[in-house]
Design an enzyme around this catalytic site. Structure first.
Site, PDB file in Angstrom:
ATOM      1  N   ASP A  42      10.997   3.417   5.254  1.00  0.00           N
ATOM      2  CA  ASP A  42      10.812   2.058   5.766  1.00  0.00           C
ATOM      3  C   ASP A  42      11.969   1.733   6.722  1.00  0.00           C
ATOM      4  O   ASP A  42      13.035   2.355   6.654  1.00  0.00           O
ATOM      5  CB  ASP A  42      10.772   1.047   4.605  1.00  0.00           C
ATOM      6  N   ARG A  79      -6.391  -3.210  -5.505  1.00  0.00           N
ATOM      7  CA  ARG A  79      -6.312  -4.652  -5.735  1.00  0.00           C
ATOM      8  C   ARG A  79      -4.899  -5.000  -6.195  1.00  0.00           C
ATOM      9  O   ARG A  79      -4.398  -4.362  -7.141  1.00  0.00           O
ATOM     10  CB  ARG A  79      -7.306  -5.072  -6.829  1.00  0.00           C
ATOM     11  N   LYS A 115     -14.160   0.777   4.821  1.00  0.00           N
ATOM     12  CA  LYS A 115     -13.098  -0.101   4.319  1.00  0.00           C
ATOM     13  C   LYS A 115     -13.405  -1.559   4.644  1.00  0.00           C
ATOM     14  O   LYS A 115     -13.449  -2.416   3.759  1.00  0.00           O
ATOM     15  CB  LYS A 115     -11.760   0.310   4.941  1.00  0.00           C
ATOM     16  N   ASN A 164     -14.658  -4.603   1.954  1.00  0.00           N
ATOM     17  CA  ASN A 164     -13.935  -5.869   1.758  1.00  0.00           C
ATOM     18  C   ASN A 164     -14.791  -7.047   2.179  1.00  0.00           C
ATOM     19  O   ASN A 164     -14.834  -8.069   1.505  1.00  0.00           O
ATOM     20  CB  ASN A 164     -12.626  -5.854   2.551  1.00  0.00           C
ATOM     21  N   ARG A 198       0.219 -14.728   0.405  1.00  0.00           N
ATOM     22  CA  ARG A 198      -0.508 -14.642   1.675  1.00  0.00           C
ATOM     23  C   ARG A 198      -1.910 -15.235   1.552  1.00  0.00           C
ATOM     24  O   ARG A 198      -2.698 -14.819   0.718  1.00  0.00           O
ATOM     25  CB  ARG A 198      -0.551 -13.190   2.167  1.00  0.00           C
ATOM     26  N   LEU A 243     -18.234 -12.094  -9.019  1.00  0.00           N
ATOM     27  CA  LEU A 243     -19.138 -13.248  -9.126  1.00  0.00           C
ATOM     28  C   LEU A 243     -18.463 -14.365  -9.915  1.00  0.00           C
ATOM     29  O   LEU A 243     -19.117 -15.165 -10.557  1.00  0.00           O
ATOM     30  CB  LEU A 243     -20.456 -12.838  -9.804  1.00  0.00           C
ATOM     31  N   CYS A 265      -5.856  -9.388   2.517  1.00  0.00           N
ATOM     32  CA  CYS A 265      -6.946  -8.544   3.012  1.00  0.00           C
ATOM     33  C   CYS A 265      -8.219  -9.288   3.393  1.00  0.00           C
ATOM     34  O   CYS A 265      -8.631  -9.252   4.549  1.00  0.00           O
ATOM     35  CB  CYS A 265      -7.248  -7.473   1.984  1.00  0.00           C
ATOM     36  N   VAL A 302       0.823  -1.207   0.000  1.00  0.00           N
ATOM     37  CA  VAL A 302       0.000   0.000   0.000  1.00  0.00           C
ATOM     38  C   VAL A 302       0.858   1.258   0.000  1.00  0.00           C
ATOM     39  O   VAL A 302       0.683   2.161  -0.822  1.00  0.00           O
ATOM     40  CB  VAL A 302      -0.960   0.002   1.215  1.00  0.00           C
TER      41      VAL A 302
HETATM   42  C1  UDX Z   1      -8.899  -6.732  -2.184  1.00  0.00           C
HETATM   43  C2  UDX Z   1      -9.935  -5.672  -2.529  1.00  0.00           C
HETATM   44  O1  UDX Z   1     -10.436  -5.912  -3.835  1.00  0.00           O
HETATM   45  C3  UDX Z   1      -9.289  -4.289  -2.482  1.00  0.00           C
HETATM   46  O2  UDX Z   1     -10.272  -3.300  -2.732  1.00  0.00           O
HETATM   47  C4  UDX Z   1      -8.682  -4.079  -1.100  1.00  0.00           C
HETATM   48  O3  UDX Z   1      -8.046  -2.820  -1.023  1.00  0.00           O
HETATM   49  C5  UDX Z   1      -7.673  -5.168  -0.809  1.00  0.00           C
HETATM   50  O4  UDX Z   1      -8.296  -6.455  -0.907  1.00  0.00           O
HETATM   51  P1  UDX Z   1      -6.931  -8.023  -3.381  1.00  0.00           P
HETATM   52  O5  UDX Z   1      -6.990  -8.856  -2.154  1.00  0.00           O
HETATM   53  O6  UDX Z   1      -5.633  -7.500  -3.845  1.00  0.00           O
HETATM   54  O7  UDX Z   1      -7.916  -6.717  -3.180  1.00  0.00           O
HETATM   55  O8  UDX Z   1      -7.517  -8.874  -4.590  1.00  0.00           O
HETATM   56  P2  UDX Z   1      -8.946  -9.099  -5.229  1.00  0.00           P
HETATM   57  O9  UDX Z   1      -8.796  -8.923  -6.673  1.00  0.00           O
HETATM   58  O10 UDX Z   1     -10.009  -8.365  -4.516  1.00  0.00           O
HETATM   59  O11 UDX Z   1      -9.177 -10.689  -4.974  1.00  0.00           O
HETATM   60  C6  UDX Z   1      -9.261 -11.150  -3.649  1.00  0.00           C
HETATM   61  C7  UDX Z   1      -9.488 -12.661  -3.700  1.00  0.00           C
HETATM   62  O12 UDX Z   1     -10.792 -12.943  -4.203  1.00  0.00           O
HETATM   63  C8  UDX Z   1      -8.502 -13.388  -4.609  1.00  0.00           C
HETATM   64  O13 UDX Z   1      -8.158 -14.623  -4.028  1.00  0.00           O
HETATM   65  C9  UDX Z   1      -9.313 -13.612  -5.880  1.00  0.00           C
HETATM   66  O14 UDX Z   1      -8.881 -14.749  -6.611  1.00  0.00           O
HETATM   67  C10 UDX Z   1     -10.697 -13.844  -5.300  1.00  0.00           C
HETATM   68  N1  UDX Z   1     -11.778 -13.540  -6.226  1.00  0.00           N
HETATM   69  C11 UDX Z   1     -11.951 -12.260  -6.660  1.00  0.00           C
HETATM   70  C12 UDX Z   1     -12.637 -14.555  -6.619  1.00  0.00           C
HETATM   71  O15 UDX Z   1     -12.465 -15.717  -6.237  1.00  0.00           O
HETATM   72  N2  UDX Z   1     -13.671 -14.268  -7.445  1.00  0.00           N
HETATM   73  C13 UDX Z   1     -13.892 -12.994  -7.910  1.00  0.00           C
HETATM   74  O16 UDX Z   1     -14.831 -12.798  -8.670  1.00  0.00           O
HETATM   75  C14 UDX Z   1     -12.996 -11.964  -7.510  1.00  0.00           C
END
Ligand code: UDX
Length: 439
Positions: free
Chosen positions: A30, A159, A212, A216, A335, A258, A268, A11
């Site tokens: 850092d 993301r 936030k 999420n 992670r 979806l 996250c 971030v």
């Molecule tokens: C997420 C939020 O989207 C973001 O707004 C926040 O700031 C941080 O957390 P991130 O974790 O980087 O971002 O990835 P994201 O693209 O949201 O996917 C999260 C998880 O959901 C992944 O494991 C992804 O594979 C899964 N996912 C996402 C699905 O299984 N199906 C989907 O349709 C979308």
């Protein structure tokens, strides 16, 4: 504007680089000397498409600097961002030690350097409701009043794999504050957003913190909903992708998030739903839905393991080729990656793993131990394999050469948890194809 960003992680680094690109003078600070040295040389410690170009460009322009000297930076800055990690504690609550350490350091520096203009202290890290108020109290207890420092909550919605785009083009900017000075300063900081009329959501500190976690958590709800529906669709000979399309065209539902998969991972969603559950418990409200979301997510990974094991039965010394190790495509982040649960379960049942991930292998190696051979391509991973397990949706997996793949494998079986392979093409090529969410 002079800006300090504390924390050069996913971030902080993206935020600092984008703020420099907006024309501000940014120090990203850092405590990890090797990370700072790598960044000074223009090398990113994280895989994030487009970030090294932005780092190099802004280093060369003189707008961006990487440093360990927090005092000099905070002394000169009008806005200080805290973007340190807030990992899960054993109870699921967010561990705020790094955040409060940063706050105490900033307080000590501000007390040494009086100023007519208050410094804006922006909490960018994901924190439970009430944290920013605690930060404000902590500052007051250190003798730092609102005349010297004003606390703001400005959660991010980045993301991984798309963070630069999400930072440069957010759908909304959430600002939590209790003073007009803070809202005004943040608007001038984010002048490109104002110029492009990106909506600013100006709310209380607590509401911003809630937005936030709630965002999420709701995204995780959507994913667990479609994952649970995928299991039902497999039994009712329906394709969940068709169902998702029909659902998503309803503006009240929306098409995003979806897509069925092996379960959500990342730094996250898993952490944030546990943290929000903990906030509920602390306030005497059991957030039952979030508990269900977590259980469904765990079941999804078990379902994937079972689908693979079913197709390995009767095969001696089975080999599973795994495409994708990180928690999703376009990232090297392991992670809470589903692979960290799925692969050990397959190994425990006697499978040998041949894995290919475009960027995450080095991060995966220390986490997955032996019984995993890391390959340099999908075809190499498929050599003599009995099942091809697709765990992430990298673009190159969508148009893999199925005939070449079949000639590589010992048994032509595909378990596609991301629906990247066209089922008809797979069947025509002679594969036993399983796609999550379809019979
Ligand atoms: C997420 C939020 O989207 C973001 O707004 C926040 O700031 C941080 O957390 P991130 O974790 O980087 O971002 O990835 P994201 O693209 O949201 O996917 C999260 C998880 O959901 C992944 O494991 C992804 O594979 C899964 N996912 C996402 C699905 O299984 N199906 C989907 O349709 C979308």
């Amino acid at each position: 504007m002079r800006i300090t960003v504390i924390g050069a992680g996913y971030v902080g680094l993206v935020t600092g680089v984008c703020l420099a690109d907006f024309g501000h003078s940014v120090d990203v600070i850092d405590i990890d000397a090797s990370r700072i040295e790598r960044l000074k040389a223009g090398h990113s410690p994280i895989f994030e498409p487009g970030i090294e170009r932005l780092i190099t460009h802004n280093l060369e322009s003189g707008r961006l600097a990487f440093s360990m000297d927090l005092e000099s930076s905070v002394h000169a800055a009008s806005v200080v961002f805290i973007a340190v990690s807030t990992p899960s504690s054993d109870t699921g609550e967010a561990d705020l030690r790094y955040l409060f350490t940063a706050v105490d350091q900033v307080a000590a520096i501000l007390s040494q350097h009086p100023s007519e203009t208050p410094t804006i202290l922006v909490v960018k890290s994901t924190v439970p409701v009430g944290t920013c108020t605690s930060v404000r109290t902590r500052l007051l207890n250190a003798g730092i009043g609102e005349d010297r420092c004003i606390v703001v909550s400005n959660p991010e919605f980045l993301r991984e794999g798309n963070a630069i785009g999400d930072c440069l083009n957010p759908e909304r900017v959430v600002i939590g504050a209790e003073s007009a000075v803070a809202f005004d300063r943040m608007k001038s900081l984010y002048h490109p957003y104002v110029a492009r009329e990106i909506p600013f959501v100006e709310v209380s500190l607590a509401a911003a913190e809630h937005i936030k976690y709630a965002s999420n958590a709701f995204l995780a709800v959507k994913i667990s909903f479609i994952n649970e529906l995928a299991l039902l669709c497999e039994k009712t000979h329906t394709d969940v992708l068709e169902v998702a399309r029909g659902m998503g065209l309803d503006a009240r539902i929306g098409p995003g998030f979806l897509m069925p998969g092996p379960g959500f991972g990342g730094s996250c969603f898993p952490k944030d739903i546990r943290a929000l559950e903990a906030v509920g418990q602390k306030n005497g409200v059991e957030l039952k839905l979030l508990g269900a979301v977590d259980l469904i997510n765990k079941r999804q990974k078990r379902h994937v393991v079972n689908q693979v094991l079913t197709r390995l039965s009767g095969i001696s010394a089975p080999i599973v080729a795994v495409l994708g190790l990180a928690f999703k495509a376009n990232t090297d982040d392991m992670r809470d990656a589903p692979a960290l649960d799925i692969l050990p379960a397959l190994i425990a049942n006697g499978a040998m793993i041949q894995a290919y991930d475009l960027v995450a292998a080095d991060n995966a190696r220390p986490l997955l131990g032996e019984h995993v051979r890391y390959c340099s391509s999908a075809m190499a991973a498929a050599a003599d394999a009995d099942v091809l397990l697709i765990l992430t949706e990298w673009n190159e997996f969508y148009d893999i050469d199925l005939m070449a793949l079949k000639s590589q494998m010992r048994t032509p079986t595909i378990v596609d948890t991301r629906r990247v392979i066209d089922p008809k093409s797979a069947t025509r090529a002679g594969f036993n194809y399983y796609g999550i969410g379809r019979a």
